[in-house]
Design an enzyme around this catalytic site. Structure first.
Site, mmCIF file in Angstrom:
data_model
loop_
_atom_site.group_PDB
_atom_site.id
_atom_site.type_symbol
_atom_site.label_atom_id
_atom_site.label_comp_id
_atom_site.label_asym_id
_atom_site.label_seq_id
_atom_site.Cartn_x
_atom_site.Cartn_y
_atom_site.Cartn_z
ATOM 1 N N LYS A 27 0.813 -1.222 0.000
ATOM 2 C CA LYS A 27 0.000 0.000 0.000
ATOM 3 C C LYS A 27 0.843 1.267 0.000
ATOM 4 C CE LYS A 27 -3.475 -2.727 0.120
ATOM 5 N NZ LYS A 27 -3.937 -3.180 -1.197
ATOM 6 N N LYS A 75 -1.277 3.046 9.093
ATOM 7 C CA LYS A 75 -1.741 1.960 8.223
ATOM 8 C C LYS A 75 -0.609 0.986 7.919
ATOM 9 C CE LYS A 75 -5.428 4.299 5.726
ATOM 10 N NZ LYS A 75 -5.948 4.647 4.393
ATOM 11 N N GLY A 117 -8.180 -3.513 3.753
ATOM 12 C CA GLY A 117 -9.373 -3.980 4.451
ATOM 13 C C GLY A 117 -9.326 -3.674 5.934
ATOM 14 N N GLY A 118 -8.494 -2.701 6.322
ATOM 15 C CA GLY A 118 -8.579 -2.224 7.712
ATOM 16 C C GLY A 118 -7.684 -2.943 8.691
ATOM 17 N N GLU A 155 -1.232 8.645 7.466
ATOM 18 C CA GLU A 155 -2.011 9.621 6.699
ATOM 19 C C GLU A 155 -2.796 10.515 7.655
ATOM 20 O OE1 GLU A 155 -3.127 6.956 2.732
ATOM 21 O OE2 GLU A 155 -4.655 7.335 4.240
ATOM 22 N N LYS A 156 -3.135 11.689 7.185
ATOM 23 C CA LYS A 156 -4.085 12.547 7.896
ATOM 24 C C LYS A 156 -5.383 11.762 7.967
ATOM 25 C CE LYS A 156 -5.638 16.412 9.617
ATOM 26 N NZ LYS A 156 -5.258 16.514 11.039
ATOM 27 N N HIS A 205 -16.665 5.704 0.873
ATOM 28 C CA HIS A 205 -15.796 4.818 0.072
ATOM 29 C C HIS A 205 -16.413 4.804 -1.329
ATOM 30 C CE1 HIS A 205 -13.814 0.680 -0.702
ATOM 31 N NE2 HIS A 205 -14.425 1.058 -1.802
ATOM 32 N N ASN A 238 -7.333 -2.199 -6.461
ATOM 33 C CA ASN A 238 -7.562 -3.643 -6.500
ATOM 34 C C ASN A 238 -7.340 -4.153 -7.919
ATOM 35 O OD1 ASN A 238 -8.345 -3.509 -3.790
ATOM 36 N ND2 ASN A 238 -10.420 -2.932 -4.387
ATOM 37 N N ARG A 269 -8.228 -6.940 -9.422
ATOM 38 C CA ARG A 269 -9.093 -8.114 -9.669
ATOM 39 C C ARG A 269 -10.485 -7.628 -10.034
ATOM 40 N NH1 ARG A 269 -9.276 -6.996 -4.180
ATOM 41 N NH2 ARG A 269 -11.396 -6.699 -3.446
#
Ligand code: MV4
Length: 450
Positions: free
Chosen positions: A116, A158, A164-165, A200-201, A208, A290, A292
């Site tokens: 990421k 992150k 996915g969190g 990130e901020k 989303h 993504n 896919r």
């Protein structure tokens, strides 16, 4: 053009790919675990190969068995669907080495977008709007403190290997930073074997909104507009719609352009999705890409009248895209019907479907692999069907969804149909005024004893 495609997946997405193969005159090979011997995709494919016992690690994730199945059936391409090996760089590479076309991204592309922090650096180079924060991975805690101070609280830590969190922490004040840093890294290490973190901020109460793109082997890409996927529970999407009730024509143009710019910058081939966070001022920021086909692809197909699986196959066979972009002509909503009990914290409810009646009629599409008498195995994810309604307006699509949900009969197991029926009556959903926070406050109303 391919003569025979092996579908390295199960359930509704295997059915979805087999159907398009049939329409294109391409032979299909299903693979299945012993738990899926009676599953519909096995019956619909031209050929079927058992690749192992129930556990995914012994079957749908067992690369050697899948390649062996492709070899013995002489398949010239493999469609991975979503989940399982669809974003597994090693599998993409092994297909290439065996001269079996992987209908998905190259190993390099999967690695580049799967990391990421590196995906974000690439997007910054491409000029795609990104959330302000660290320049890539944060090397140590001292730097973490410094970057948080520069970024300004609240910040979001992150995991670079995440998504996915998982391995993500919101930090509202300095004194909470160290605990968040350590627990996020532990979680990421445990989940992905990698504890690289970036920062990130924090974007408060984001939506989303993702853009569907298709890139071809000539380095060109197009977009097929957006899908609003903000209604999620513990990072599991529950329902999606297009167009987004929060979208404006200007924002759609800007986000579409940014997504195409991203795809063309990395010379992306195939169907992909660029996910954005959108704040309440309609600023949008790159979140993830993504590589896919996604569960929710049918709502896009419905509003632009386009077969995304067909396009994946054509692009993989070297056919150039037309180059034009696609804009929603209708409104479409997808409800993911899971074998879970919404009255009991959505806990899984596998078992035998003793009676099934699927809704139908104008503007109703069901993508499913289940049938009356089918036993849902406990080994795989709980989605049993996608109910998609399409109409001229959002109001009509919601109304049609209510009618279809009222028709939907599944006996023998619990499903999320009652949840979706209540969702369609929820004032914040009906008004379109919902963000990723929506499910935090959602409460199921107890069933009326009818
Ligand atoms: C964020 C965010 C707020 N600010 N990043 C969740 C998983 C992964 N897709 C990224 N996610 C988020 N990243 C910043 N800078 C809030 C989320 C987020 C979220 C995003 C999309 C859909 C649902 C979500 C649920 C919780 C948090």
């Amino acid at each position: 053009m391919f003569k025979k495609i092996l579908i390295a997946n199960r359930g509704e997405i295997a059915m979805r790919v087999i159907r398009t193969c049939k329409e294109m005159g391409i032979k299909s090979v299903a693979v299945y675990s012993t738990a899926d011997a009676e599953s519909l995709h096995v019956r619909f494919a031209d050929e079927a190969v058992c690749i192992g016992p129930a556990p995914s690690s012994e079957s749908y994730l067992k690369m050697s068995n899948i390649i062996a199945a492709a070899e013995i059936t002489n398949a010239d391409a493999i469609h991975p669907g979503y989940g399982f090996l669809s974003e597994n760089a090693k599998f993409s590479k092994i297909c290439e080495e065996h001269e079996i076309k992987f209908i998905g991204a190259s190993a390099e592309m999967i690695d580049r977008m799967g990391d990421k922090a590196s995906a974000k650096s690439t997007m910054i180079e491409a000029g795609v709007p990104c959330v302000p924060g660290s320049e890539g991975v944060i090397p140590d805690f001292e730097t973490c403190i410094k970057v948080a101070k520069e970024t300004g609280y609240p910040v979001m830590l992150k995991a670079s290997a995440g998504g996915g969190g998982k391995g993500m922490r919101a930090v509202w004040k300095k004194e909470d930073l160290q605990n968040a840093w350590e627990s996020a890294r532990q979680e990421s290490k445990a989940a992905f074997g990698n504890d690289d973190m970036y920062m990130e901020k924090l974007i408060e109460e984001p939506r989303h909104i993702e853009i569907q793109i298709v890139g071809d082997s000539n380095g060109r890409a197009c977009h097929l507009s957006e899908r609003d996927c903000s209604v999620q529970r513990r990072h599991q999407k529950l329902t999606e719609e297009t167009p987004s009730p929060f979208m404006t024509d200007e924002l759609r143009e800007e986000m579409g352009k940014a997504a195409v710019k991203a795809a063309e910058y990395i010379k992306y081939e195939g169907a992909g999705t660029v996910e954005f966070l959108v704040d309440k001022h309609r600023n949008f920021y790159f979140m993830e890409m993504n590589t896919r086909i996604q569960v929710e692809h049918p709502i896009t197909e419905q509003v632009v009248d386009y077969d995304l699986i067909r396009e994946q196959i054509l692009v993989a066979a070297g056919v150039p895209i037309s180059g034009k972009n696609y804009y929603p002509q209708l409104h479409s909503i997808e409800c993911r019907i899971n074998a879970e009990d919404p009255y009991k914290d959505f806990r899984p409810s596998p078992g035998k479907i003793t009676n099934l009646h699927l809704p139908g009629g104008h503007g109703v599409r069901i993508d499913t692999h289940v049938y009356s008498g089918y036993t849902i195995p406990p080994n795989y994810d709980s989605m049993i069907a996608k109910l998609i309604t399409t109409a001229q307006t959002r109001e009509e699509a919601i109304n049609k969804m209510k009618r279809a949900l009222d028709e939907f009969v599944v006996e023998g197991i619990k499903t999320t149909v009652p949840f979706h029926r209540q969702l369609m009556d929820h004032p914040d959903y009906v008004s379109g005024d919902y963000t990723t926070k929506f499910m935090e406050d959602f409460e199921m109303e107890e069933p009326k004893d009818d």
